[in-house]
Design a protein around this motif. Structure first.
Motif, short mmCIF file in Angstrom:
data_model
loop_
_atom_site.label_atom_id
_atom_site.label_comp_id
_atom_site.label_asym_id
_atom_site.label_seq_id
_atom_site.Cartn_x
_atom_site.Cartn_y
_atom_site.Cartn_z
N MET A 1 0.90 -1.17 0.10
CA MET A 1 0.07 0.02 -0.04
C MET A 1 0.72 1.34 -0.01
O MET A 1 1.81 1.21 0.85
N ASN A 2 0.55 2.23 -0.86
CA ASN A 2 0.99 3.50 -0.79
C ASN A 2 0.62 4.40 0.29
O ASN A 2 -0.37 5.11 -0.02
N HIS A 3 1.14 4.12 1.59
CA HIS A 3 0.66 4.82 2.64
C HIS A 3 0.97 6.40 2.44
O HIS A 3 0.12 7.22 3.17
N ALA A 4 2.12 7.03 1.86
CA ALA A 4 2.16 8.19 1.82
C ALA A 4 0.96 8.92 0.90
O ALA A 4 0.48 10.07 1.23
N LEU A 5 0.73 8.23 -0.24
CA LEU A 5 -0.48 8.98 -1.02
C LEU A 5 -1.64 8.74 -0.10
O LEU A 5 -2.56 9.90 -0.10
N ARG A 6 -2.11 7.57 0.52
CA ARG A 6 -3.11 7.44 1.22
C ARG A 6 -3.23 8.75 2.26
O ARG A 6 -4.31 9.36 2.60
N ARG A 7 -1.98 8.95 2.95
CA ARG A 7 -2.13 10.06 3.99
C ARG A 7 -2.47 11.50 3.37
O ARG A 7 -3.02 12.21 3.98
N ALA A 8 -1.77 11.95 2.35
CA ALA A 8 -1.72 12.77 1.70
C ALA A 8 -3.14 13.36 1.18
O ALA A 8 -3.84 14.32 1.43
N MET A 9 -4.02 12.15 0.65
CA MET A 9 -5.16 12.41 0.29
C MET A 9 -6.09 12.73 1.62
O MET A 9 -6.96 13.50 1.37
N ALA A 10 -5.91 11.82 2.93
CA ALA A 10 -6.51 12.21 3.82
C ALA A 10 -6.51 13.49 4.42
O ALA A 10 -7.38 14.35 4.89
N ASN A 11 -5.10 13.89 4.37
CA ASN A 11 -4.59 15.37 4.91
C ASN A 11 -5.53 16.41 3.91
O ASN A 11 -5.84 17.42 4.72
N ALA A 12 -5.66 16.39 2.72
CA ALA A 12 -6.37 17.01 1.83
C ALA A 12 -7.78 16.82 1.87
O ALA A 12 -8.21 17.61 1.17
#
Length: 101
Positions: A1-12
């Protein structure tokens, strides 16, 4: 899983569907970017996603940036030309020939 992408989407506060619209791809494609870390989007899609999420491309897809950089002793293998890697100047041999003319 691309955790960085998932986290960035959640933050945005951005859904897969919204990011897909911004990038011009299908929502399933964004889902694959998240679930399959080896899947690297095309450059134009990485740039659009990075801009929309306010993140650096290298933070979201570090392997994409790493694979675009050429490293190692063979990165600029031009026998007979004495040009430092990345130098915009003329090869020494050409400069010497022009000076003699």
């Amino acid at each position: 899983m691309n955790h960085a992408l998932r986290r960035a989407m959640a933050n945005a506060k951005m859904t897969e569907a919204h990011l897909a619209d911004v990038c011009g791809v299908d929502a399933k494609t964004v889902g694959r970017w998240i679930s399959e870390p080896s899947r690297i989007p095309h450059a134009r899609h990485r740039w659009a996603a990075s801009e929309a999420l306010g993140e650096e491309e290298s933070a979201l897809w570090p392997n994409a940036v790493r694979s675009a950089l050429t490293t190692g002793p063979d990165r600029e293998d031009r026998p007979g030309l004495s040009v430092p890697f990345g130098c915009a100047c003329k090869p020494l041999e050409v400069a010497r020939d022009e000076g003699a003319a």
